[in-house]
Design a protein around this motif. Structure first.
Motif, PDB file in Angstrom:
ATOM      1  N   ARG A  44       0.468 -22.867  13.611  1.00  0.00           N
ATOM      2  CA  ARG A  44      -0.801 -22.764  13.507  1.00  0.00           C
ATOM      3  C   ARG A  44      -1.627 -21.432  13.392  1.00  0.00           C
ATOM      4  N   ASP A  45      -0.961 -20.782  14.295  1.00  0.00           N
ATOM      5  CA  ASP A  45      -1.604 -19.458  14.703  1.00  0.00           C
ATOM      6  C   ASP A  45      -1.647 -18.609  13.292  1.00  0.00           C
ATOM      7  N   SER A  46      -2.446 -17.761  13.454  1.00  0.00           N
ATOM      8  CA  SER A  46      -2.320 -16.732  12.241  1.00  0.00           C
ATOM      9  C   SER A  46      -1.385 -15.329  12.600  1.00  0.00           C
ATOM     10  N   THR A  47      -0.941 -14.970  11.539  1.00  0.00           N
ATOM     11  CA  THR A  47      -0.015 -13.687  11.723  1.00  0.00           C
ATOM     12  C   THR A  47      -0.374 -12.793  10.832  1.00  0.00           C
ATOM     13  N   THR A  48      -0.466 -11.360  11.296  1.00  0.00           N
ATOM     14  CA  THR A  48      -0.560  -9.993  10.326  1.00  0.00           C
ATOM     15  C   THR A  48       0.567  -9.290  10.716  1.00  0.00           C
ATOM     16  N   ILE A  49       1.159  -8.655   9.902  1.00  0.00           N
ATOM     17  CA  ILE A  49       2.266  -7.767   9.780  1.00  0.00           C
ATOM     18  C   ILE A  49       1.999  -6.671   9.267  1.00  0.00           C
ATOM     19  N   ILE A  50       2.172  -5.327   9.740  1.00  0.00           N
ATOM     20  CA  ILE A  50       2.352  -4.190   9.003  1.00  0.00           C
ATOM     21  C   ILE A  50       3.715  -3.518   9.132  1.00  0.00           C
ATOM     22  N   THR A  51       4.414  -3.131   8.200  1.00  0.00           N
ATOM     23  CA  THR A  51       5.581  -2.383   8.209  1.00  0.00           C
ATOM     24  C   THR A  51       5.800  -1.523   7.226  1.00  0.00           C
ATOM     25  N   TRP A  52       6.633  -0.280   7.632  1.00  0.00           N
ATOM     26  CA  TRP A  52       7.223   0.739   6.839  1.00  0.00           C
ATOM     27  C   TRP A  52       8.434   1.525   7.275  1.00  0.00           C
ATOM     28  N   ASP A  53       8.970   2.234   6.582  1.00  0.00           N
ATOM     29  CA  ASP A  53      10.026   3.020   6.601  1.00  0.00           C
ATOM     30  C   ASP A  53      10.065   4.380   6.727  1.00  0.00           C
ATOM     31  N   ILE A  54      10.698   4.833   7.750  1.00  0.00           N
ATOM     32  CA  ILE A  54      10.642   6.481   7.713  1.00  0.00           C
ATOM     33  C   ILE A  54      12.183   7.082   7.843  1.00  0.00           C
ATOM     34  N   LYS A  55      12.241   7.966   6.918  1.00  0.00           N
ATOM     35  CA  LYS A  55      13.616   8.327   6.951  1.00  0.00           C
ATOM     36  C   LYS A  55      13.469   9.990   7.933  1.00  0.00           C
ATOM     37  N   LEU A  85       0.716  -1.183  -0.134  1.00  0.00           N
ATOM     38  CA  LEU A  85      -0.106  -0.014  -0.075  1.00  0.00           C
ATOM     39  C   LEU A  85       0.848   1.264   0.015  1.00  0.00           C
ATOM     40  N   ASN A  86       1.161   1.637  -1.271  1.00  0.00           N
ATOM     41  CA  ASN A  86       2.286   2.985  -1.224  1.00  0.00           C
ATOM     42  C   ASN A  86       3.756   2.110  -0.633  1.00  0.00           C
ATOM     43  N   HIS A  87       3.952   3.032   0.368  1.00  0.00           N
ATOM     44  CA  HIS A  87       5.128   2.809   1.254  1.00  0.00           C
ATOM     45  C   HIS A  87       4.932   1.622   2.221  1.00  0.00           C
ATOM     46  N   ILE A  88       3.760   1.443   2.465  1.00  0.00           N
ATOM     47  CA  ILE A  88       3.351   0.477   3.651  1.00  0.00           C
ATOM     48  C   ILE A  88       3.139  -0.932   3.118  1.00  0.00           C
ATOM     49  N   VAL A  89       3.736  -1.953   3.872  1.00  0.00           N
ATOM     50  CA  VAL A  89       3.510  -3.383   3.571  1.00  0.00           C
ATOM     51  C   VAL A  89       2.776  -3.963   4.563  1.00  0.00           C
ATOM     52  N   VAL A  90       1.714  -4.798   4.039  1.00  0.00           N
ATOM     53  CA  VAL A  90       0.763  -5.588   5.015  1.00  0.00           C
ATOM     54  C   VAL A  90       0.926  -6.995   4.650  1.00  0.00           C
ATOM     55  N   GLY A  91       1.192  -7.983   5.489  1.00  0.00           N
ATOM     56  CA  GLY A  91       1.550  -9.079   5.192  1.00  0.00           C
ATOM     57  C   GLY A  91       0.542 -10.139   6.242  1.00  0.00           C
ATOM     58  N   ARG A  92      -0.230 -11.245   5.621  1.00  0.00           N
ATOM     59  CA  ARG A  92      -1.306 -11.835   6.188  1.00  0.00           C
ATOM     60  C   ARG A  92      -1.325 -13.442   5.996  1.00  0.00           C
ATOM     61  N   TYR A  93      -1.151 -13.995   7.023  1.00  0.00           N
ATOM     62  CA  TYR A  93      -1.173 -15.459   6.924  1.00  0.00           C
ATOM     63  C   TYR A  93      -2.106 -16.090   7.992  1.00  0.00           C
ATOM     64  N   GLY A  94      -2.773 -16.853   7.517  1.00  0.00           N
ATOM     65  CA  GLY A  94      -3.852 -17.540   8.332  1.00  0.00           C
ATOM     66  C   GLY A  94      -3.504 -19.069   9.235  1.00  0.00           C
ATOM     67  N   GLY A  95      -2.258 -19.290   8.837  1.00  0.00           N
ATOM     68  CA  GLY A  95      -1.672 -20.393   9.712  1.00  0.00           C
ATOM     69  C   GLY A  95      -1.986 -21.608   8.739  1.00  0.00           C
ATOM     70  N   ASN A  96      -1.350 -22.958   9.289  1.00  0.00           N
ATOM     71  CA  ASN A  96      -1.247 -24.035   8.479  1.00  0.00           C
ATOM     72  C   ASN A  96      -2.464 -25.043   8.705  1.00  0.00           C
ATOM     73  N   SER A  97      -3.225 -25.065   7.578  1.00  0.00           N
ATOM     74  CA  SER A  97      -4.431 -26.279   7.858  1.00  0.00           C
ATOM     75  C   SER A  97      -4.017 -27.531   8.276  1.00  0.00           C
ATOM     76  N   THR A  98      -2.623 -27.818   7.914  1.00  0.00           N
ATOM     77  CA  THR A  98      -2.045 -29.219   8.422  1.00  0.00           C
ATOM     78  C   THR A  98      -1.775 -29.304   9.631  1.00  0.00           C
ATOM     79  N   ALA A  99      -1.671 -28.205  10.532  1.00  0.00           N
ATOM     80  CA  ALA A  99      -1.528 -27.981  11.912  1.00  0.00           C
ATOM     81  C   ALA A  99      -2.859 -27.843  12.525  1.00  0.00           C
ATOM     82  N   GLY A 100      -3.882 -28.015  11.782  1.00  0.00           N
ATOM     83  CA  GLY A 100      -5.320 -27.775  12.509  1.00  0.00           C
ATOM     84  C   GLY A 100      -5.802 -26.552  12.386  1.00  0.00           C
ATOM     85  N   GLN A 101      -5.480 -25.533  11.616  1.00  0.00           N
ATOM     86  CA  GLN A 101      -6.019 -24.367  11.323  1.00  0.00           C
ATOM     87  C   GLN A 101      -6.880 -24.197  10.380  1.00  0.00           C
TER      88      GLN A 101
END
Length: 270
Positions: free
Chosen positions: A245-256, A22-38
């Motif tokens: 197994r657990d979901s992970t959500t990440i938001i990251t961006w750089d500032i100079k 999203l422009n200079h911002i990165v969003v990462g999403r992962y719902g976890g592994n179905s093989t681990a029961g998610q």
């Protein structure tokens, strides 16, 4: 796009990492592994920004039992978007952050929102971070994590801004419905040079094998000028391969930052 929000009940990304720029911002999403029961994703997130006015607002949510509580928080922010953007546009950082803090606490403690929370299934951790100029303000309920990566701080072993707090939530069990609400809040100065803000839900640090329990490992994923989207994808792929197994959500961006940051008064006498 200067406004984005998502909740895991819309798209769960189970078994399939997703990275969004999203422009200079990165969003990462992962719902976890179905093989681990998610089978579901109860995370949520929000990103607003104005490059012209020099600010960003990011929210990550980690709900349990259902995603309803995360959805309720996102809906609340949506109702107040115009007012919050107006506060962050104020010319003075102190005024912007003071107004933002008062506004968000009023939102969470309003009779209407408390009544909504009593009806939802489950509760959510909530981490809010706002950057304006060379400062970052944050409010945390629960166990999501906020990091600030900068070489000067890394040399001192400092990476994490907030401390995870367990047994704090917003939702059916609600800290803002208590006699004394429990949350942590603060403001930090960014350092001169390149700063990276990194918000995440706790699936990242609770992954089997703990590949990113040490924040140094997160920082290393960006070594060598790796584009942030590629680094986030690599991080999510690593936890996928480790069977998280657990979901992970990440938001990251750089500032100079071009202005000198605070230094000890006797720095040049040492």
């Amino acid at each position: 796009m200067t406004s984005f929000n998502w909740v895991g009940s819309q798209d769960d990304f189970v078994g399939q990492p997703d990275v969004l720029q999203l422009n200079h911002i990165v969003v990462g999403r992962y719902g976890g592994n179905s093989t681990a029961g998610q089978s579901k994703n109860e995370d949520g997130c929000l990103v607003w920004f104005s490059r012209e006015e020099g600010w960003e607002l990011a929210v990550v949510l980690d709900a349990h039992y259902s995603a309803e509580s995360a959805g309720a928080v996102l809906e609340l922010f949506g109702q107040e978007e115009v007012a919050i953007r107006r506060l962050l546009a104020l010319p003075e950082v102190y005024d912007a952050f003071r107004g933002l803090e008062e506004k968000i606490l009023d939102m969470f403690m309003s009779d209407e929102f408390l009544a909504t929370c009593r009806k939802v299934k489950g509760e959510t951790a909530c981490l809010i971070a706002a950057r304006k100029g060379r400062f970052v303000w944050w409010l945390s309920v629960g166990d999501c994590l906020l990091y600030l990566f900068h070489p000067e701080l890394a040399r001192m072993g400092q990476y994490q801004i907030n401390q995870r707090q367990f047994y704090e939530w917003i939702g059916q069990v609600n800290t803002f419905a208590q006699e004394a609400p429990c949350y942590t809040i603060g403001t930090r100065e960014l350092r001169k040079g390149e700063n990276r803000l990194f918000l995440t839900t706790d699936g990242l640090v609770e992954c089997p094998g703990a590949p990113f329990f040490d924040p140094v490992r997160i920082d290393q994923a960006f070594d060598g000028g790796v584009p942030a989207a590629d680094a986030v994808h690599s991080i999510l792929e690593t936890i996928r391969q480790n069977g998280v197994r657990d979901s992970t959500t990440i938001i990251t961006w750089d500032i100079k930052v071009t202005r000198d940051a605070a230094q000890p008064s006797d720095l040049h006498k040492r």
